[in-house]
Motif scaffolding. Structure first.
Motif, short mmCIF file in Angstrom:
data_model
loop_
_atom_site.label_atom_id
_atom_site.label_comp_id
_atom_site.label_asym_id
_atom_site.label_seq_id
_atom_site.Cartn_x
_atom_site.Cartn_y
_atom_site.Cartn_z
N LEU A 36 0.84 -1.20 0.00
CA LEU A 36 0.00 0.00 0.00
C LEU A 36 0.87 1.25 0.00
O LEU A 36 2.07 1.17 0.30
CB LEU A 36 -0.92 -0.01 1.21
N SER A 37 0.29 2.40 -0.29
CA SER A 37 1.07 3.64 -0.36
C SER A 37 1.81 3.84 0.96
O SER A 37 1.24 3.60 2.04
CB SER A 37 0.17 4.83 -0.65
N GLY A 38 3.06 4.21 0.87
CA GLY A 38 3.86 4.45 2.07
C GLY A 38 4.50 3.20 2.65
O GLY A 38 5.24 3.27 3.62
N ALA A 39 4.24 2.03 2.05
CA ALA A 39 4.80 0.79 2.60
C ALA A 39 6.32 0.73 2.41
O ALA A 39 7.02 0.10 3.19
CB ALA A 39 4.16 -0.42 1.93
N GLY A 40 6.81 1.41 1.37
CA GLY A 40 8.27 1.42 1.15
C GLY A 40 8.72 0.83 -0.17
O GLY A 40 9.87 0.42 -0.31
N LYS A 41 7.85 0.82 -1.19
CA LYS A 41 8.19 0.23 -2.48
C LYS A 41 9.33 0.98 -3.17
O LYS A 41 10.29 0.38 -3.64
CB LYS A 41 6.96 0.25 -3.43
N THR A 42 9.21 2.29 -3.24
CA THR A 42 10.21 3.08 -3.96
C THR A 42 11.57 2.95 -3.29
O THR A 42 12.59 2.76 -3.97
CB THR A 42 9.78 4.57 -3.97
N PRO A 101 12.79 9.47 -1.43
CA PRO A 101 12.35 9.74 -2.81
C PRO A 101 10.83 9.87 -2.92
O PRO A 101 10.10 9.52 -2.00
CB PRO A 101 12.84 8.51 -3.57
N ARG A 455 9.61 10.44 11.87
CA ARG A 455 10.23 10.06 10.59
C ARG A 455 11.69 10.49 10.62
O ARG A 455 12.00 11.65 10.89
CB ARG A 455 9.54 10.79 9.44
P1 GDP Z 1 5.77 3.69 -1.46
O1 GDP Z 1 4.55 4.54 -1.39
O2 GDP Z 1 5.44 2.25 -1.18
O3 GDP Z 1 6.57 3.87 -2.71
O4 GDP Z 1 6.68 4.12 -0.20
P2 GDP Z 1 8.14 4.78 -0.18
O5 GDP Z 1 9.17 3.81 -0.64
O6 GDP Z 1 8.11 6.09 -0.85
O7 GDP Z 1 8.30 4.96 1.39
C1 GDP Z 1 7.43 5.81 2.12
C2 GDP Z 1 8.16 6.41 3.29
O8 GDP Z 1 8.48 5.40 4.24
C3 GDP Z 1 9.50 7.03 2.92
O9 GDP Z 1 9.33 8.36 2.48
C4 GDP Z 1 10.25 6.94 4.23
O10 GDP Z 1 9.86 7.99 5.09
C5 GDP Z 1 9.74 5.65 4.82
N1 GDP Z 1 10.62 4.49 4.54
C6 GDP Z 1 10.56 3.62 3.50
N2 GDP Z 1 11.52 2.67 3.62
C7 GDP Z 1 12.19 2.94 4.75
C8 GDP Z 1 13.29 2.31 5.45
O11 GDP Z 1 13.86 1.29 5.02
N3 GDP Z 1 13.68 2.89 6.62
C9 GDP Z 1 13.08 4.01 7.13
N4 GDP Z 1 13.53 4.52 8.28
N5 GDP Z 1 12.06 4.63 6.51
C10 GDP Z 1 11.62 4.10 5.35
#
Ligand code: GDP
Length: 489
Positions: A36-42, A101, A455
């Motif tokens: 889901l959004s914010g999970a950490g995909k990017t 990112p 964060r």
């Molecule tokens: P996406 O919506 O799944 O693409 O999520 P993102 O990869 O952009 O991650 C969302 C946010 O989660 C990031 O902006 C970071 O604040 C946090 N985040 C993601 N991965 C990590 C990680 O490995 N460590 C930490 N501390 N924060 C993370």
């Protein structure tokens, strides 16, 4: 099965045969990365590509640890119609600006080519081999739409309206409920009525997704992650409060909503599964378990339901309406709890155990269908380090990181430069306890509990003597080994 379904499957089969033919010459793995959004995909994809290309520290990724990974580089992706994953921009944000990112908003793809030396005596005689890894990044919100393929508008409506009246959702949906009460399903359809309902419905879904509530099961996925359908009329529909036997009269609001729902399923959901999901070989599902635990019992129950739905998607691929014709079955499925660097390492296994408990039932089913399933707790980019702090004569394990500019910790606003040591609290050893209402925070005092949402900035990383920039991580190598290790054996 209807004829249209058969034709639809035949098209998938044709696409799959073409994929398979290419595979003989050049083995390719299509790895889906979702959550889901914010999970950490990017962040995950960026870190994974960085580790492969720059030769990161990956002791549990055997090909790398055994020195058999000769080279890894980017190559042009196979699908011209899909946006490229902007790995260079994401890496620049992380490393040069120490910023996270831009998150995933829609599907994107990236091809990585790995040259390696096969293991074993015969492998060494064969010389170098090549594996092409196609990484497909897509919103988990879209994956949860699979359930809609099997639901009529009336069924989806009843389920969605009913869910919106339960638990934490009820108060978030108050305005949507008011719009529902004002709507007349049997009355003459007007665009204004449809738009008002769709707006109220979308606002409810958005509110349910915020950090405080962190609810997961909120289809239709494009309402939260529209991709290139942003403000498209295709998204101007909503569920209605219908009597069980209500038949849509011609020209009525109900008929209009039904038609639009049907169009969404046919023209958005189905093509996504056919063109993208059905072609995956391996899949990682990223889950922000900590955010869910922080949000409380409703969020946990919701996440469990959503993970069950995700597994249904994979099961369908094997034995449901696509049986037999689905060539590249997902044969490895990894669930990963992200952001493990928010915890002390003594809690990493516990985080893993909690996720394992959340996917237990679904996992059993997937394994029964022949897929290997595993669970890992990881931090794709480790933003903290560990330390100890004295408090009240006790030595406590803490994590140390730089809160992002503007974050407030214990009433103090941080500037994005100063570090802070935080006692993150231990996760309970028993996953059942962690998942109970209040279980994670039980025993934490209010000030500590308030630190849950801090964060951290990405870490400062200096180039190594060989010039390479290698991002620190937790257990990224374990994830890599499970996802592609066997292909590099
Ligand atoms: P996406 O919506 O799944 O693409 O999520 P993102 O990869 O952009 O991650 C969302 C946010 O989660 C990031 O902006 C970071 O604040 C946090 N985040 C993601 N991965 C990590 C990680 O490995 N460590 C930490 N501390 N924060 C993370």
């Amino acid at each position: 099965m209807r004829l249209s379904d058969l034709l639809h499957e035949a098209r998938i089969a044709a696409a799959s045969v073409a994929d398979a033919a290419g595979d003989l010459v050049n083995p390719t793995v299509r790895l889906g990365v979702t959550g889901l959004s914010g999970a950490g995909k990017t962040v995950f994809i960026t870190a994974l590509v960085n580790a492969l290309v720059q030769g990161g520290r990956l002791p549990l990724f055997r090909a790398a640890a055994e020195g058999r990974l000769a080279a890894a580089g980017l190559a042009p992706q196979p699908d011209d119609a899909v946006p490229r994953f902007a790995v260079e921009d994401h890496l620049a944000a992380l490393v040069e600006r120490r910023e996270w990112p831009q998150s995933t908003r829609r599907i994107a793809e990236l091809r990585v080519v790995l040259d390696y030396q096969p293991a074993g005596f015969w492998g060494r005689q064969l010389g170098r081999s090549r594996l092409t890894l196609d990484i497909v990044d897509y919103p988990g919100e879209w994956l949860l739409d699979l359930g809609l393929l099997e639901k009529s508008y009336a069924e989806w409506s009843a389920e969605t309206v009913d869910a919106s009246r339960r638990g934490a959702r009820a108060s978030l949906a108050a305005k949507f409920h008011a719009a529902l009460a004002a709507a007349s399903p049997a009355g003459q359809a007007t665009e204004a009525d449809a738009a008002a309902l769709a707006t109220a419905f979308t606002a409810y879904l958005r509110a349910a997704r915020t950090a405080r509530h962190a609810l997961s099961a909120l289809p239709p996925g494009r309402f939260l992650m529209p991709g290139d359908l942003e403000s498209s009329p295709m998204l101007t529909f909503a569920p209605l409060d219908l009597a069980a036997d209500a038949v849509a009269a011609r020209g009525s609001l109900q008929a209009m909503m039904e038609r639009r729902y049907g169009a969404y399923v046919e023209h958005v959901v189905r093509p996504f599964f056919r063109d993208h999901f059905a072609r995956l070989d391996r899949q990682i599902v990223l889950v922000d378990v900590l955010a869910t635990l922080n949000a409380g019992a409703d969020a946990v129950a919701d996440l469990e339901a959503a993970l069950g739905d995700v597994l249904t998607a994979f099961r369908h691929g094997r034995s449901g309406w696509l049986s037999g014709l689905w060539r590249p079955e997902v044969d490895r499925l990894l669930f990963a709890a992200t952001k493990a660097d928010h915890l002390h390492h003594t809690s990493h296994d516990r985080l893993e155990a909690i996720l394992a408990r959340l996917v237990a039932r679904a996992r059993h089913r997937a394994e029964g269908a022949g897929a290997a399933v595993d669970v890992v707790a990881l931090a794709a980019v480790r933003a903290t380090r560990e330390g100890t702090a004295e408090r009240g004569g006790e030595t406590l394990p803490v994590i140390v990181g730089t809160p992002a500019a503007g974050e407030t910790v214990a009433g103090e606003r941080y500037d994005g430069e100063e570090e802070v040591a935080i006692f993150p609290g231990d996760l309970p050893a028993d996953p059942e306890v962690a998942l109970r209402p209040g279980g994670y925070r039980a025993g934490m005092d209010a000030a500590d509990a308030d630190l849950r949402f801090v964060r951290f900035r990405p870490p400062a990383v200096a180039p190594a003597p060989d010039g390479a920039v290698r991002l620190p991580h937790i257990r990224l190598d374990r994830a890599l080994q499970f996802l592609v290790g066997d292909k590099l054996a």
